[in-house]
Design a protein around this motif. Structure first.
Motif, PDB file in Angstrom:
ATOM      1  N   MET A  76       0.734  -1.108  -0.186  1.00 47.48           N
ATOM      2  CA  MET A  76      -0.014   0.104  -0.014  1.00 47.48           C
ATOM      3  C   MET A  76       0.904   1.302  -0.046  1.00 47.48           C
ATOM      4  SD  MET A  76      -3.016   1.125   2.647  1.00 47.48           S
ATOM      5  CE  MET A  76      -3.615  -0.731   2.843  1.00 47.48           C
ATOM      6  N   LYS A  77       0.501   2.381  -0.730  1.00 52.31           N
ATOM      7  CA  LYS A  77       1.386   3.418  -0.959  1.00 52.31           C
ATOM      8  C   LYS A  77       0.513   4.795  -0.196  1.00 52.31           C
ATOM      9  CE  LYS A  77       4.196   5.917  -4.037  1.00 52.31           C
ATOM     10  NZ  LYS A  77       4.859   5.863  -5.257  1.00 52.31           N
ATOM     11  N   TYR A  78       1.009   5.678   0.318  1.00 51.92           N
ATOM     12  CA  TYR A  78       0.348   6.719   1.026  1.00 51.92           C
ATOM     13  C   TYR A  78       0.929   7.889   0.511  1.00 51.92           C
ATOM     14  CZ  TYR A  78      -1.322   3.422   4.604  1.00 51.92           C
ATOM     15  OH  TYR A  78      -1.833   2.418   5.269  1.00 51.92           O
ATOM     16  N   TRP A  79      -0.039   8.917  -0.009  1.00 50.14           N
ATOM     17  CA  TRP A  79       0.546  10.411  -0.169  1.00 50.14           C
ATOM     18  C   TRP A  79      -0.041  11.231   0.755  1.00 50.14           C
ATOM     19  CZ3 TRP A  79      -1.038  10.958  -6.113  1.00 50.14           C
ATOM     20  CH2 TRP A  79      -0.090  10.061  -6.798  1.00 50.14           C
ATOM     21  N   SER A  80       0.726  12.503   1.381  1.00 50.21           N
ATOM     22  CA  SER A  80       0.354  13.284   2.164  1.00 50.21           C
ATOM     23  C   SER A  80       0.842  14.662   1.793  1.00 50.21           C
ATOM     24  CB  SER A  80       0.761  12.748   3.659  1.00 50.21           C
ATOM     25  OG  SER A  80       0.126  13.713   4.630  1.00 50.21           O
ATOM     26  N   PHE A  81      -0.110  15.604   1.839  1.00 52.75           N
ATOM     27  CA  PHE A  81       0.555  16.968   1.175  1.00 52.75           C
ATOM     28  C   PHE A  81      -0.376  17.880   1.815  1.00 52.75           C
ATOM     29  CE2 PHE A  81      -1.655  14.815  -2.210  1.00 52.75           C
ATOM     30  CZ  PHE A  81      -2.756  15.687  -2.701  1.00 52.75           C
ATOM     31  N   GLU A  82      -0.137  19.352   1.388  1.00 50.90           N
ATOM     32  CA  GLU A  82      -1.135  20.419   2.023  1.00 50.90           C
ATOM     33  C   GLU A  82      -1.579  21.171   0.625  1.00 50.90           C
ATOM     34  OE1 GLU A  82       0.433  22.918   4.917  1.00 50.90           O
ATOM     35  OE2 GLU A  82       0.479  21.196   6.394  1.00 50.90           O
ATOM     36  N   ILE A  83      -2.499  21.764   0.693  1.00 47.24           N
ATOM     37  CA  ILE A  83      -3.088  22.580  -0.378  1.00 47.24           C
ATOM     38  C   ILE A  83      -3.510  23.918   0.323  1.00 47.24           C
ATOM     39  CG2 ILE A  83      -4.725  22.857  -2.356  1.00 47.24           C
ATOM     40  CD1 ILE A  83      -4.638  19.942  -2.594  1.00 47.24           C
ATOM     41  N   GLU A  84      -3.433  24.890  -0.294  1.00 49.49           N
ATOM     42  CA  GLU A  84      -3.702  26.204   0.372  1.00 49.49           C
ATOM     43  C   GLU A  84      -5.268  26.705  -0.341  1.00 49.49           C
ATOM     44  OE1 GLU A  84      -1.125  29.359  -0.543  1.00 49.49           O
ATOM     45  OE2 GLU A  84       0.629  28.401   0.703  1.00 49.49           O
ATOM     46  N   LYS A  85      -6.217  25.795   0.158  1.00 52.15           N
ATOM     47  CA  LYS A  85      -7.628  25.926  -0.198  1.00 52.15           C
ATOM     48  C   LYS A  85      -8.248  25.411   1.053  1.00 52.15           C
ATOM     49  CE  LYS A  85      -7.533  25.953  -5.385  1.00 52.15           C
ATOM     50  NZ  LYS A  85      -8.149  25.200  -6.236  1.00 52.15           N
ATOM     51  N   ARG A  86      -9.596  25.636   0.921  1.00 57.69           N
ATOM     52  CA  ARG A  86     -10.487  25.100   1.804  1.00 57.69           C
ATOM     53  C   ARG A  86     -11.008  23.954   1.516  1.00 57.69           C
ATOM     54  NH1 ARG A  86     -11.206  28.131   6.528  1.00 57.69           N
ATOM     55  NH2 ARG A  86     -10.827  30.244   6.277  1.00 57.69           N
ATOM     56  N   PRO A  87     -11.368  22.898   2.403  1.00 57.79           N
ATOM     57  CA  PRO A  87     -11.907  21.541   1.908  1.00 57.79           C
ATOM     58  C   PRO A  87     -13.220  21.664   0.880  1.00 57.79           C
ATOM     59  CG  PRO A  87     -11.433  21.259   4.073  1.00 57.79           C
ATOM     60  CD  PRO A  87     -11.426  22.949   3.877  1.00 57.79           C
ATOM     61  N   ASN A  88     -14.264  22.599   1.321  1.00 62.12           N
ATOM     62  CA  ASN A  88     -15.364  22.493   0.306  1.00 62.12           C
ATOM     63  C   ASN A  88     -14.741  22.855  -1.075  1.00 62.12           C
ATOM     64  OD1 ASN A  88     -14.769  25.079   0.807  1.00 62.12           O
ATOM     65  ND2 ASN A  88     -16.676  25.722   1.715  1.00 62.12           N
ATOM     66  N   GLU A  89     -13.757  23.800  -1.453  1.00 63.09           N
ATOM     67  CA  GLU A  89     -13.407  24.130  -2.605  1.00 63.09           C
ATOM     68  C   GLU A  89     -12.779  23.002  -3.281  1.00 63.09           C
ATOM     69  OE1 GLU A  89     -10.791  27.408  -2.046  1.00 63.09           O
ATOM     70  OE2 GLU A  89     -12.227  28.753  -1.318  1.00 63.09           O
ATOM     71  N   ILE A  90     -11.743  22.144  -2.353  1.00 61.31           N
ATOM     72  CA  ILE A  90     -11.137  20.847  -3.179  1.00 61.31           C
ATOM     73  C   ILE A  90     -12.295  19.873  -3.468  1.00 61.31           C
ATOM     74  CG2 ILE A  90      -9.723  19.107  -2.546  1.00 61.31           C
ATOM     75  CD1 ILE A  90      -8.209  21.084  -0.706  1.00 61.31           C
ATOM     76  N   THR A  91     -13.315  19.850  -2.554  1.00 57.02           N
ATOM     77  CA  THR A  91     -14.471  18.687  -2.951  1.00 57.02           C
ATOM     78  C   THR A  91     -15.172  19.149  -4.055  1.00 57.02           C
ATOM     79  OG1 THR A  91     -15.904  19.708  -1.500  1.00 57.02           O
ATOM     80  CG2 THR A  91     -14.831  17.966  -0.568  1.00 57.02           C
ATOM     81  N   LYS A  92     -15.617  20.399  -4.466  1.00 60.75           N
ATOM     82  CA  LYS A  92     -16.092  20.912  -5.755  1.00 60.75           C
ATOM     83  C   LYS A  92     -15.185  20.431  -6.848  1.00 60.75           C
ATOM     84  CE  LYS A  92     -18.845  24.324  -3.512  1.00 60.75           C
ATOM     85  NZ  LYS A  92     -19.190  25.733  -3.262  1.00 60.75           N
ATOM     86  N   GLN A  93     -14.087  20.759  -6.883  1.00 60.89           N
ATOM     87  CA  GLN A  93     -12.998  20.528  -7.816  1.00 60.89           C
ATOM     88  C   GLN A  93     -12.770  19.235  -8.239  1.00 60.89           C
ATOM     89  OE1 GLN A  93      -9.387  22.580  -7.251  1.00 60.89           O
ATOM     90  NE2 GLN A  93      -8.947  22.734  -9.376  1.00 60.89           N
ATOM     91  N   LEU A  94     -12.800  18.223  -7.229  1.00 58.83           N
ATOM     92  CA  LEU A  94     -12.650  17.054  -7.208  1.00 58.83           C
ATOM     93  C   LEU A  94     -13.972  16.458  -8.153  1.00 58.83           C
ATOM     94  CD1 LEU A  94     -10.777  15.612  -4.126  1.00 58.83           C
ATOM     95  CD2 LEU A  94      -9.937  15.678  -6.370  1.00 58.83           C
ATOM     96  N   GLU A  95     -14.990  16.786  -7.643  1.00 60.64           N
ATOM     97  CA  GLU A  95     -16.503  16.254  -8.207  1.00 60.64           C
ATOM     98  C   GLU A  95     -16.345  16.647  -9.587  1.00 60.64           C
ATOM     99  OE1 GLU A  95     -19.269  17.578  -5.615  1.00 60.64           O
ATOM    100  OE2 GLU A  95     -19.257  15.762  -4.440  1.00 60.64           O
TER     101      GLU A  95
END
Length: 110
Positions: A1-20
């Protein structure tokens, strides 16, 4: 199993909208209904004979908000579907039994 962990300078709701918007049309991308910061992605198999050609990777992720800053911690894990191991072990067992049967049924001349 491989893991990625990183930070983004956006709020979670903005990221969820972009991912969707980016991954929603592909199919197999889902946000958890109880916890909107958890998502998973898996390519769906349409026909049984496509099983050998499909991507068997399951992706699970989680978004964590840092209230003091405008950053979001993103944790993503990749793992294989359990059927991949089942298929592999089944082939190993059947192959070993076939080879064992071949060697035990050969008659040696006296």
């Amino acid at each position: 199993m491989k893991y990625w962990s990183f930070e983004i300078e956006k709020r979670p709701n903005e990221i969820t909208k972009q991912l969707e918007s980016e991954l929603g049309s592909i199919g197999g991308f889902v946000f958890d209904r109880k916890n909107q910061t958890t998502f998973s992605f898996r390519k769906q198999i349409l026909y049984a004979w496509y099983m050998a050609f499909q991507n068997w990777t399951i992706v699970k992720g989680k978004l964590s908000n840092d209230p003091t800053e405008n950053t979001t911690q993103v944790n993503i894990s990749f793992r294989q579907h359990f059927l991949v191991r089942l298929i592999l072990y089944t082939h190993i067992i059947f192959g070993s039994v076939f080879i064992l049967v071949l060697f035990t049924t050969i008659d040696e001349p006296l």
